[in-house]
Design an enzyme around this catalytic site. Structure first.
Site, short mmCIF file in Angstrom:
data_model
loop_
_atom_site.label_atom_id
_atom_site.label_comp_id
_atom_site.label_asym_id
_atom_site.label_seq_id
_atom_site.Cartn_x
_atom_site.Cartn_y
_atom_site.Cartn_z
N LYS A 76 2.40 -13.39 15.14
CA LYS A 76 1.59 -12.66 14.53
C LYS A 76 1.01 -13.20 16.31
O LYS A 76 0.37 -12.56 16.72
CB LYS A 76 1.22 -13.27 14.06
N TYR A 135 6.85 -16.33 11.63
CA TYR A 135 6.46 -15.09 11.51
C TYR A 135 4.63 -15.20 12.47
O TYR A 135 4.46 -14.62 12.64
CB TYR A 135 6.23 -15.37 9.82
N ASN A 173 -5.86 -16.80 2.79
CA ASN A 173 -4.98 -16.96 1.92
C ASN A 173 -5.47 -15.35 1.05
O ASN A 173 -6.03 -15.63 0.14
CB ASN A 173 -4.74 -17.61 1.25
N GLY A 196 6.95 -26.65 7.85
CA GLY A 196 6.61 -26.52 8.08
C GLY A 196 4.25 -25.66 7.66
O GLY A 196 4.25 -25.34 8.10
N ASP A 197 4.40 -26.68 5.69
CA ASP A 197 3.54 -26.70 5.12
C ASP A 197 2.73 -27.41 6.31
O ASP A 197 2.34 -28.04 6.71
CB ASP A 197 3.12 -26.83 3.99
N SER A 226 -3.11 -13.79 10.99
CA SER A 226 -3.31 -14.52 10.07
C SER A 226 -3.77 -15.70 10.55
O SER A 226 -3.75 -16.33 12.04
CB SER A 226 -1.34 -14.60 9.66
P1 NAD Z 1 3.19 -5.66 2.09
O1 NAD Z 1 4.76 -6.67 2.63
O2 NAD Z 1 2.61 -6.05 0.77
O3 NAD Z 1 2.61 -4.92 3.31
C1 NAD Z 1 3.52 -4.76 4.30
C2 NAD Z 1 3.80 -2.70 3.86
O4 NAD Z 1 4.95 -2.51 5.61
C3 NAD Z 1 4.32 -2.90 3.10
O5 NAD Z 1 4.63 -1.21 2.44
C4 NAD Z 1 6.23 -2.38 3.01
O6 NAD Z 1 7.53 -1.25 3.47
C5 NAD Z 1 5.69 -1.76 4.82
N1 NAD Z 1 6.34 -2.09 6.12
C6 NAD Z 1 7.42 -3.15 6.38
N2 NAD Z 1 7.96 -2.63 7.55
C7 NAD Z 1 7.47 -1.58 8.08
C8 NAD Z 1 7.99 -0.84 9.52
N3 NAD Z 1 8.91 -0.82 9.87
N4 NAD Z 1 7.36 0.07 9.36
C9 NAD Z 1 6.44 0.45 8.47
N5 NAD Z 1 6.53 -0.18 7.74
C10 NAD Z 1 6.31 -1.43 7.71
O7 NAD Z 1 1.89 -6.99 3.40
P2 NAD Z 1 1.00 -7.72 2.96
O8 NAD Z 1 0.58 -8.42 2.05
O9 NAD Z 1 0.29 -6.10 2.39
O10 NAD Z 1 0.46 -7.46 4.17
C11 NAD Z 1 -0.02 -6.82 5.19
C12 NAD Z 1 -0.16 -7.69 6.19
O11 NAD Z 1 -0.95 -8.42 6.55
C13 NAD Z 1 0.96 -7.96 7.20
O12 NAD Z 1 1.27 -7.47 8.88
C14 NAD Z 1 0.94 -9.21 6.91
O13 NAD Z 1 1.56 -9.51 8.17
C15 NAD Z 1 -0.74 -9.64 7.63
N6 NAD Z 1 -0.81 -10.97 6.57
C16 NAD Z 1 -1.04 -11.07 5.08
C17 NAD Z 1 -1.64 -12.02 4.74
C18 NAD Z 1 -0.68 -12.04 2.63
O14 NAD Z 1 -1.19 -13.54 2.70
N7 NAD Z 1 -0.73 -11.55 2.08
C19 NAD Z 1 -1.94 -13.01 5.10
C20 NAD Z 1 -2.44 -12.94 6.86
C21 NAD Z 1 -1.35 -11.86 6.96
N1 UDP Z 2 2.60 -23.33 -2.58
C1 UDP Z 2 3.01 -24.20 -3.98
N2 UDP Z 2 3.95 -23.65 -4.53
C2 UDP Z 2 4.19 -22.61 -4.69
C3 UDP Z 2 3.56 -21.48 -3.32
C4 UDP Z 2 2.97 -22.56 -2.14
O1 UDP Z 2 2.74 -25.34 -3.92
O2 UDP Z 2 4.87 -21.95 -5.11
C5 UDP Z 2 1.46 -24.46 -1.61
C6 UDP Z 2 1.93 -24.74 -0.45
O3 UDP Z 2 2.51 -25.80 -0.23
C7 UDP Z 2 0.32 -24.96 -0.18
C8 UDP Z 2 -0.27 -23.69 -1.29
O4 UDP Z 2 0.32 -23.33 -2.01
O5 UDP Z 2 -0.59 -25.74 0.18
C9 UDP Z 2 -0.56 -21.95 -0.17
O6 UDP Z 2 0.92 -21.41 -0.08
P1 UDP Z 2 1.01 -19.91 0.65
O7 UDP Z 2 2.10 -20.37 0.31
O8 UDP Z 2 0.85 -19.24 -1.29
O9 UDP Z 2 0.13 -19.79 1.41
P2 UDP Z 2 -0.07 -20.31 2.93
O10 UDP Z 2 -1.01 -20.70 3.19
O11 UDP Z 2 1.16 -21.05 2.82
O12 UDP Z 2 0.23 -19.12 3.69
#
Ligand code: NAD
Ligand code: UDP
Length: 358
Positions: free
Chosen positions: A152, A148, A178, A293-294, A123
């Protein structure tokens, strides 16, 4: 065959679909902690192919050993993990255990099975609070501001040590900006089990009438309109980057990080106004204090991914918002069943066919 951990989740399910459509065989490992088997039924419906499924926990070594014995896996996409920032502050051990411990356990099982190709979901949060934009992969701005993000960064460090110790490993670290949007069919999208903490899923529920107003966390940031600026990327572009990474890793070794972002930043208000224009719905706002934290702004320099993977993000913000809104209208309760109206998938199919094609 590709193992997709977390393959029933938001990003994982789109990746499974893209892999199946590219002709790969796929096995999913998921414990459904934050997802539903319905996502995989819909992947099957769209692709007309069926991924294998192992229901289990990525922290369970015997589940993994058994999986690698049963399926001829040659590469892994590791999405499984927990991702709610606020929850990670309240439950740090759970986050380190799942995200760091789960990744270590997975790597141990991979090495034992002789599988050394790994794509890891990282991330942009690993960059911490950067002042200079855009952010490239060499940027070091400080430390993530929550467990979190730390989980990572720690996992990235574990993977770097592993690649340094043993040159059989080929590891791609993908730093997502994002991810938003949904599959254009309206059948696959983000379906969080709890009230969403991310901006777009929350906005969609406000627009759908399930939540009263969108909190805007801070309007006094040093940005053009005072609200936070982010680099939103369509989930289909993000997933395409995974397939390009896999192709790269299959002909290389070592470890490499790539940013996956569009290179464009949009403020909260810009995103809200674009959504209002596309949907014709006015979104009530609730101005709040900054969220702890933002960071003020965060957008990618994705030059490395373009030059080395041949990848660029193609879909613009309007497409992201249109696809997300299409998903939300077709699935107001996500993948869960809608009382008295059959399955959400059936409703999605009916509504999707009534919507104009783009
Ligand atoms: P999500 O929660 O939709 O998917 C994660 C999946 O992992 C889910 O299906 C959940 O059931 C499964 N899971 C959780 N813990 C588990 C475990 N212990 N064993 C097996 N399965 C497990 O999340 P997502 O948005 O699809 O994100 C996927 C990955 O991408 C994550 O590692 C997340 O941290 C990373 N990521 C997501 C975002 C985002 O904004 N969506 C941004 C940056 C990084
Ligand atoms: N944000 C907001 N209202 C919400 C959720 C997020 O104003 O209900 C803002 C947050 O402060 C940031 C942007 O939207 O500026 C993106 O936030 P998000 O949680 O989607 O992703 P992040 O970049 O924090 O992982």
């Amino acid at each position: 065959m590709i193992l997709v951990t977390g393959g029933a989740g938001y990003l994982g399910a789109h990746a499974v679909l893209a892999l199946l459509e590219a002709g790969e065989e796929v096995v999913v490992l998921d414990n459904f902690a934050n997802s539903s088997p319905e996502a995989l039924r819909r992947v099957r419906r769209i692709s007309r192919r069926k991924p294998a499924l192992v229901v289990g926990d990525v922290r369970n070594r015997s589940v993994l050993d058994d999986l690698f014995k049963r399926f001829p896996v040659d590469a892994v996409m590791h999405f499984a993990g927990l991702k709610a920032v606020g929850e990670s502050v309240r439950q740090p051990l759970r986050y380190y255990d799942t995200n760091v411990g789960g990744s270590i356990n997975l790597c141990q099982a991979m090495a034992y099975a002789g599988v050394f190709t790994l794509v890891f979901s990282s991330s942009a949060t690993v960059y911490g609070d950067c002042q200079r934009m855009p952010i490239d992969e060499q940027t070091a701005c400080g430390h993530p501001t929550n467990p979190y993000g730390q989980s990572k960064l720690m996992t990235e460090q574990v993977l770097a040590s592993l690649a340094q110790a043993d040159d059989r490993w080929s590891i791609g670290v993908l730093r997502y900006f994002n991810p938003v949007g949904a599959h254009p069919s309206g059948l696959l999208g983000e379906s969080p089990k709890a009230v969403p903490s991310n901006l777009l899923p929350y906005l969609l529920r406000v627009a759908g009438g399930q939540l009263p107003a969108l909190p805007v966390f801070g309007n006094d940031y040093p940005t053009p309109d005072g609200t936070g600026v982010r680099d939103y990327i369509h989930v289909l572009d993000l997933v395409a980057g995974h397939l390009d990474t896999l192709a790269y890793l299959r002909r290389s070794s070592g470890i490499r990080a790539w940013n996956l972002g569009t290179g464009l930043g949009y403020s909260v208000l810009e995103l809200v106004h674009a959504f209002e224009r596309i949907s014709g719905i006015s979104v009530p706002l609730d101005m709040r204090e900054r969220r702890p934290g933002d960071v003020a702004k965060c957008w990618a320099d994705a030059t490395r991914a373009r030059e080395e993977l041949g990848w660029v993000a193609r879909r613009d913000l309007d497409t992201m918002l249109r696809d997300a809104w299409h998903w939300q209208r077709a699935n107001p309760t996500g993948y869960s069943k809608m009382p008295g109206s059959g399955t959400a998938a059936k409703v999605a199919d009916e509504r999707a066919s009534a919507l104009p094609l783009r």
